[in-house]
Design a protein around this motif. Structure first.
Motif, short mmCIF file in Angstrom:
data_model
loop_
_atom_site.label_atom_id
_atom_site.label_comp_id
_atom_site.label_asym_id
_atom_site.label_seq_id
_atom_site.Cartn_x
_atom_site.Cartn_y
_atom_site.Cartn_z
N ILE A 185 0.36 -0.98 0.18
CA ILE A 185 -0.37 -0.12 -0.31
C ILE A 185 0.83 1.08 -0.02
O ILE A 185 0.36 2.19 -0.94
N VAL A 186 1.71 1.39 0.62
CA VAL A 186 2.86 2.40 0.92
C VAL A 186 3.75 2.91 -0.33
O VAL A 186 4.08 3.95 -1.29
N ALA A 187 3.60 1.02 -0.95
CA ALA A 187 4.25 1.76 -2.34
C ALA A 187 4.45 1.84 -3.31
O ALA A 187 5.44 1.83 -4.33
N GLY A 188 2.54 1.71 -3.64
CA GLY A 188 1.72 2.21 -4.34
C GLY A 188 1.25 0.88 -5.23
O GLY A 188 0.82 1.18 -6.22
N GLU A 189 2.09 -0.18 -4.82
CA GLU A 189 1.63 -1.14 -5.89
C GLU A 189 -0.32 -1.88 -5.84
O GLU A 189 -0.23 -2.59 -6.34
N HIS A 190 -0.79 -1.42 -3.87
CA HIS A 190 -2.18 -2.32 -4.36
C HIS A 190 -2.74 -0.41 -3.04
O HIS A 190 -2.22 -0.29 -2.55
N PRO A 191 -4.32 -0.68 -3.72
CA PRO A 191 -4.25 0.87 -3.13
C PRO A 191 -4.86 0.27 -1.47
O PRO A 191 -5.67 -0.92 -1.54
N HIS A 192 -5.11 1.11 -1.05
CA HIS A 192 -6.16 0.50 0.53
C HIS A 192 -7.23 0.91 0.39
O HIS A 192 -8.02 1.22 -0.65
N THR A 193 -8.40 -0.10 0.94
CA THR A 193 -9.45 -0.39 0.63
C THR A 193 -10.66 0.80 1.82
O THR A 193 -10.97 1.06 1.59
N SER A 194 -9.32 0.61 3.19
CA SER A 194 -9.96 1.62 4.23
C SER A 194 -9.42 2.58 5.01
O SER A 194 -7.79 1.92 4.80
N GLY A 195 -9.53 3.95 4.80
CA GLY A 195 -8.78 4.09 6.19
C GLY A 195 -8.02 5.59 4.78
O GLY A 195 -8.51 5.69 4.16
N SER A 196 -6.73 6.36 5.41
CA SER A 196 -6.08 7.34 4.69
C SER A 196 -5.00 6.36 4.57
O SER A 196 -3.80 6.66 6.06
N LEU A 197 -3.75 7.12 3.60
CA LEU A 197 -2.61 7.65 3.80
C LEU A 197 -2.43 9.02 3.26
O LEU A 197 -2.59 8.95 2.13
N LEU A 198 -1.12 9.74 4.27
CA LEU A 198 -1.04 10.53 4.07
C LEU A 198 0.10 10.85 4.23
O LEU A 198 0.94 10.55 5.08
N ASP A 220 3.33 13.99 4.63
CA ASP A 220 2.88 15.86 5.25
C ASP A 220 1.89 16.12 4.79
O ASP A 220 1.37 17.84 5.03
N GLY A 221 1.00 15.41 5.59
CA GLY A 221 -0.55 15.47 6.02
C GLY A 221 -1.76 15.61 5.36
O GLY A 221 -2.28 15.76 5.49
N GLU A 222 -1.23 15.22 4.39
CA GLU A 222 -2.27 15.89 2.67
C GLU A 222 -2.62 13.83 1.82
O GLU A 222 -1.77 13.05 2.34
N PRO A 223 -3.97 13.13 2.13
CA PRO A 223 -4.58 12.38 1.94
C PRO A 223 -4.04 11.94 0.37
O PRO A 223 -3.35 13.10 -0.23
N VAL A 224 -3.11 10.76 -0.11
CA VAL A 224 -2.72 10.40 -1.67
C VAL A 224 -3.39 8.94 -1.30
O VAL A 224 -3.62 8.55 -0.16
N THR A 225 -3.44 9.10 -2.97
CA THR A 225 -3.68 7.85 -3.61
C THR A 225 -2.82 7.32 -4.25
O THR A 225 -2.65 8.02 -5.21
N PHE A 226 -1.53 6.14 -4.04
CA PHE A 226 -0.96 6.27 -5.81
C PHE A 226 -1.57 4.90 -6.83
O PHE A 226 -2.30 4.07 -5.98
N THR A 227 -1.57 4.95 -7.84
CA THR A 227 -1.87 4.35 -8.93
C THR A 227 -0.93 2.99 -8.95
O THR A 227 -1.72 2.78 -9.94
N GLY A 228 0.06 3.25 -8.66
CA GLY A 228 0.93 2.59 -8.98
C GLY A 228 2.37 2.68 -8.43
O GLY A 228 2.40 4.37 -7.88
N PRO A 229 3.44 2.07 -8.56
CA PRO A 229 4.90 2.15 -7.68
C PRO A 229 5.54 3.83 -8.44
O PRO A 229 6.05 4.41 -7.56
N ARG A 230 4.97 4.09 -9.46
CA ARG A 230 6.04 4.92 -10.11
C ARG A 230 5.34 6.20 -9.31
O ARG A 230 6.31 7.68 -8.96
N ASP A 231 3.81 6.72 -8.62
CA ASP A 231 3.52 8.04 -7.93
C ASP A 231 4.00 8.06 -6.90
O ASP A 231 4.08 8.97 -6.48
N ALA A 232 4.39 6.48 -5.99
CA ALA A 232 5.25 6.41 -5.03
C ALA A 232 5.91 7.43 -5.27
O ALA A 232 7.36 7.78 -4.07
#
Length: 271
Positions: free
Chosen positions: A71-84, A86-98
């Motif tokens: 999830i943190v490395a951008g390989e899989h999206p999380h189903t619930s909760g938040s990944l932040l 610098d305090g801002e929510p992020v959603t990675f679509t792939g490892p390149r985003d991370a």
């Protein structure tokens, strides 16, 4: 990346590199959950890591460590909760985003080509060139110089950068991979079981590299099943079991024997 000097823990128990109360942490997972179909791999996992800190994620096989990494490395999206970040929510679509966000992951396979020399592996995928057009060529001299300088700055001294990386020991390969991630400007460094299958001496050297990355100001996420490796370098300790958190600890509120007991299936009430 500018180099920062390690700082002692403050009297209030805050750790080196900890952000002031009014600043969000560099990276935070908040109530993160992950489902694969009907299988719930993670449930309500929360933790933070800031610049100059090491978050150790501990757990046995099947605890959920790999799902959290992905999830943190951008390989899989999380189903619930938040990944932040610098305090801002992020959603990675792939490892390149991370990677673009400054999150580098060093997996157990290290993404290295065994028959290539050390310096080529150090720049694998980001080779430097000189010249233009048909005269463009690899900057071999420059890459060797930079690789040597960067490795030395992390306390890594190899006999010959032209030797195939596959001839290095496991600990040396891990050290090269860590130094490479530091050089490319990672802000968050995820290490997937870097001391697994290493002898005592090699594991100790890898732990030195983790401490060096921490002291240079990186936020390090150290995935391991070995509390004896985690405790000397860790700032916080997130213990997972069957996809759930058994607690988030610091060295102020858990000892190594207690952490080992928890890892072995001991009850929280015993701590």
């Amino acid at each position: 990346m500018s180099e920062t000097s390690p700082r002692p823990a403050a009297h209030d128990g805050t750790m080196p590199g900890s952000a002031p109360d009014h600043m969000p942490p560099l990276l935070e997972v908040s109530e993160i959950g992950k489902r694969y179909g009907h299988i719930e791999a993670l449930r309500g996992i929360s933790a933070t890591v800031d610049a100059g800190e090491v978050l150790c994620v501990l757990g046995d096989n099947g605890a959920g460590k790999s799902s959290l990494i992905k999830i943190v490395a951008g390989e899989h999206p999380h189903t619930s909760g938040s990944l932040l970040l610098d305090g801002e929510p992020v959603t990675f679509t792939g490892p390149r985003d991370a990677i673009a966000a400054g999150i580098a992951t060093v997996y157990q396979d290290l993404a290295m080509v065994p028959m290539m020399p050390v310096w080529r592996n150090f720049f694998l995928g980001s080779e430097r060139t000189v010249g233009r057009g048909p005269l463009r060529r690899l900057d071999v001299t420059g890459m060797k110089r930079i690789a040597n300088e960067q490795l030395a700055s992390m306390g890594i001294h190899l006999r010959d950068l032209d030797q195939p990386v596959g001839t290095l020991s496991g600990g040396e390969r891990q050290s090269v991979a860590i130094a490479r991630a530091v050089y490319v400007g990672a802000r968050v460094l995820i290490l997937d079981e870097p001391t697994a299958a290493l002898g005592v001496t090699q594991a100790a050297r890898v732990l030195q590299r983790i401490a060096a990355a921490r002291d240079r100001g990186l936020a390090v996420i150290f995935i391991t099943h070995n509390p004896q490796h985690a405790y000397p370098v860790g700032t916080r300790f997130l213990v997972l079991s069957r996809g759930e958190s058994l607690g988030l600890f610091t060295r102020e509120n858990v000892t190594l024997p207690e952490l080992t007991t928890l890892m072995s299936g001991g009850e929280l009430e015993a701590l």
